[in-house]
Enzyme design. Structure first.
Site, PDB file in Angstrom:
ATOM      1  N   ILE A  10      -3.595   1.148   0.267  1.00  0.00           N
ATOM      2  CA  ILE A  10      -4.113   0.514   1.476  1.00  0.00           C
ATOM      3  C   ILE A  10      -2.990  -0.227   2.170  1.00  0.00           C
ATOM      4  O   ILE A  10      -2.269  -1.008   1.539  1.00  0.00           O
ATOM      5  CB  ILE A  10      -5.248  -0.483   1.133  1.00  0.00           C
ATOM      6  CG1 ILE A  10      -6.311   0.184   0.257  1.00  0.00           C
ATOM      7  CG2 ILE A  10      -5.863  -1.057   2.406  1.00  0.00           C
ATOM      8  CD1 ILE A  10      -7.230  -0.801  -0.438  1.00  0.00           C
ATOM      9  N   THR A  36      -0.617  -2.917  -0.151  1.00  0.00           N
ATOM     10  CA  THR A  36       0.701  -3.027   0.476  1.00  0.00           C
ATOM     11  C   THR A  36       0.657  -3.956   1.681  1.00  0.00           C
ATOM     12  O   THR A  36      -0.374  -4.134   2.336  1.00  0.00           O
ATOM     13  CB  THR A  36       1.223  -1.652   0.935  1.00  0.00           C
ATOM     14  OG1 THR A  36       0.496  -1.224   2.112  1.00  0.00           O
ATOM     15  CG2 THR A  36       1.075  -0.606  -0.161  1.00  0.00           C
ATOM     16  N   LYS A  42       2.606 -12.479   0.839  1.00  0.00           N
ATOM     17  CA  LYS A  42       1.330 -12.773   1.482  1.00  0.00           C
ATOM     18  C   LYS A  42       0.173 -12.035   0.816  1.00  0.00           C
ATOM     19  O   LYS A  42      -0.902 -11.893   1.409  1.00  0.00           O
ATOM     20  CB  LYS A  42       1.404 -12.417   2.969  1.00  0.00           C
ATOM     21  CG  LYS A  42       2.360 -13.309   3.757  1.00  0.00           C
ATOM     22  CD  LYS A  42       2.338 -12.977   5.246  1.00  0.00           C
ATOM     23  CE  LYS A  42       3.259 -13.921   6.028  1.00  0.00           C
ATOM     24  NZ  LYS A  42       3.239 -13.614   7.477  1.00  0.00           N
ATOM     25  N   ASP A  57       6.446  -1.807   5.067  1.00  0.00           N
ATOM     26  CA  ASP A  57       6.497  -2.047   6.511  1.00  0.00           C
ATOM     27  C   ASP A  57       6.241  -0.702   7.169  1.00  0.00           C
ATOM     28  O   ASP A  57       7.101   0.179   7.164  1.00  0.00           O
ATOM     29  CB  ASP A  57       7.867  -2.600   6.909  1.00  0.00           C
ATOM     30  CG  ASP A  57       7.987  -2.869   8.404  1.00  0.00           C
ATOM     31  OD1 ASP A  57       7.062  -2.494   9.163  1.00  0.00           O
ATOM     32  OD2 ASP A  57       9.025  -3.431   8.818  1.00  0.00           O
ATOM     33  N   ASN A  80      -4.809   0.997   7.377  1.00  0.00           N
ATOM     34  CA  ASN A  80      -5.547  -0.173   7.829  1.00  0.00           C
ATOM     35  C   ASN A  80      -4.709  -1.139   8.664  1.00  0.00           C
ATOM     36  O   ASN A  80      -5.252  -1.879   9.487  1.00  0.00           O
ATOM     37  CB  ASN A  80      -6.120  -0.909   6.604  1.00  0.00           C
ATOM     38  CG  ASN A  80      -6.640  -2.276   6.935  1.00  0.00           C
ATOM     39  OD1 ASN A  80      -7.708  -2.430   7.518  1.00  0.00           O
ATOM     40  ND2 ASN A  80      -5.866  -3.307   6.580  1.00  0.00           N
ATOM     41  N   TYR A 144      -5.755  -2.387  23.394  1.00  0.00           N
ATOM     42  CA  TYR A 144      -6.158  -2.337  21.985  1.00  0.00           C
ATOM     43  C   TYR A 144      -7.158  -1.216  21.731  1.00  0.00           C
ATOM     44  O   TYR A 144      -6.982  -0.386  20.833  1.00  0.00           O
ATOM     45  CB  TYR A 144      -6.763  -3.678  21.576  1.00  0.00           C
ATOM     46  CG  TYR A 144      -7.351  -3.682  20.184  1.00  0.00           C
ATOM     47  CD1 TYR A 144      -6.525  -3.690  19.065  1.00  0.00           C
ATOM     48  CD2 TYR A 144      -8.735  -3.665  19.984  1.00  0.00           C
ATOM     49  CE1 TYR A 144      -7.055  -3.688  17.779  1.00  0.00           C
ATOM     50  CE2 TYR A 144      -9.273  -3.664  18.710  1.00  0.00           C
ATOM     51  CZ  TYR A 144      -8.433  -3.678  17.615  1.00  0.00           C
ATOM     52  OH  TYR A 144      -8.964  -3.665  16.349  1.00  0.00           O
ATOM     53  N   LYS A 148      -6.999   2.398  19.520  1.00  0.00           N
ATOM     54  CA  LYS A 148      -7.960   2.794  18.495  1.00  0.00           C
ATOM     55  C   LYS A 148      -8.638   4.119  18.861  1.00  0.00           C
ATOM     56  O   LYS A 148      -8.943   4.942  17.990  1.00  0.00           O
ATOM     57  CB  LYS A 148      -9.008   1.699  18.319  1.00  0.00           C
ATOM     58  CG  LYS A 148      -8.455   0.403  17.721  1.00  0.00           C
ATOM     59  CD  LYS A 148      -7.920   0.624  16.329  1.00  0.00           C
ATOM     60  CE  LYS A 148      -7.529  -0.660  15.654  1.00  0.00           C
ATOM     61  NZ  LYS A 148      -7.035  -0.466  14.265  1.00  0.00           N
ATOM     62  N   VAL A 177     -15.977  -8.410  11.887  1.00  0.00           N
ATOM     63  CA  VAL A 177     -15.891  -8.816  10.489  1.00  0.00           C
ATOM     64  C   VAL A 177     -15.168 -10.156  10.430  1.00  0.00           C
ATOM     65  O   VAL A 177     -14.191 -10.368  11.159  1.00  0.00           O
ATOM     66  CB  VAL A 177     -15.142  -7.765   9.637  1.00  0.00           C
ATOM     67  CG1 VAL A 177     -15.006  -8.232   8.192  1.00  0.00           C
ATOM     68  CG2 VAL A 177     -15.869  -6.418   9.693  1.00  0.00           C
TER      69      VAL A 177
END
Length: 281
Positions: A10, A36, A42, A57, A80, A144, A148, A177
């Site tokens: 992921i 990943t 983080k 990256d 993702n 954006y 998508k 979400v």
């Protein structure tokens, strides 16, 4: 003999993100998870749960190649990683808009190409994160949502192209979400329209919409969303398009209506009605 765990990788798994929630949900379901992120520091929440974390990256060919070398086999790839971006189209900074497409579209293709030998070998599944916005015309989200939508069309195309190889392609059309995405957007991207914008008289109302304040405390809990996604993907075969998250059902329903029928609801929901009233004064 113990069964070999199915393996899933992921992208975009920083703490408190949808990616990290997916990693936890897959881990809970018994998968071997490769979580990943660009900055491995983080992903402390995932490391504490014993999940394998890797640096990736998705905008770096060298980083992608190094990650592939560390993953000997793979059953599911989840593209993702992404970023949001809000601005009226006529005020868009083209250089910034290109960065959105680089991450939300081209990096997914680059990662998919790099892991393709692993997916072909397992006759696995490619999962692309898009948005319910691919079917809705939402003011101030043109860049954006169009990124998508591009990924949505690419997913559907790959679904047909890779079918002869036994590879499945799934699109996640995600609604609202509860994540850190809005806060990250507010801290890292501009939410201010240019001084010479044609929307100048409605500057305050426009910028409130750009900050997405109406969504800060709304949305499906991200772990609930992630566990539902894992159940969906564990079906044989999974549906090619999965709608999950708050507003997902409404967005699906609106997508079935004739063109333009949802405009009134969208204008009210986005604040465009308020903007129009200000501009008419």
């Amino acid at each position: 003999m113990a069964l070999t765990k199915r393996k899933v990788l992921i992208t975009g798994c920083s703490d408190d993100s949808m990616g990290s929630s997916l990693a936890l949900a897959f881990h809970k379901a018994g998968y071997h998870v490769y979580a990943t992120a660009r900055d491995p520091n983080k992903m402390t929440q995932l490391k504490s749960q014993g999940i394998e974390t890797l640096t990736l990256d998705t905008l770096s060919a060298d980083s992608i190649a190094e990650c592939v070398r560390k993953v000997p086999s793979l059953d599911i790839l989840v593209n993702n990683a992404g970023r949001t971006f809000l601005m009226p189209v006529v005020d868009v900074n083209i250089a910034e808009a290109k960065k959105v497409y680089d991450l939300n579209v081209w990096s997914h293709i680059a990662v998919t190409q790099a892991f393709m030998p692993r997916i072909l070998e397992s006759k696995g599944t490619i999962v692309n994160q898009t948005s319910v916005g691919v079917t809705l015309t939402l003011p101030f989200q043109g860049v954006y949502n169009s990124s998508k939508a591009a990924m949505s069309m690419l997913s559907d195309t790959m679904r047909l192209e890779l079918e002869p190889f036994g590879v499945k392609v799934v699109e996640l059309r995600t609604g609202v979400v509860k994540t850190n995405l809005i806060k990250t957007m507010q801290n890292s991207t501009t939410t201010t329209i240019p001084e010479d914008s044609i929307y100048g008289p409605a500057k305050e109302r426009i910028e409130k919409s750009l900050r997405q304040e109406q969504f800060e405390n709304s949305g499906m809990p991200r772990q609930q969303w992630a566990e539902a996604i894992v159940r969906d993907l564990s079906r044989k075969p999974p549906q090619p398009v999965i709608w999950r998250g708050e507003t997902a059902f409404l967005s699906w329903f609106l997508s079935l209506l004739p063109y333009g029928w949802s405009d009134g609801l969208v204008k009210k929901f986005s604040g465009l009605n308020d903007v129009a009233q200000i501009l008419r004064k």
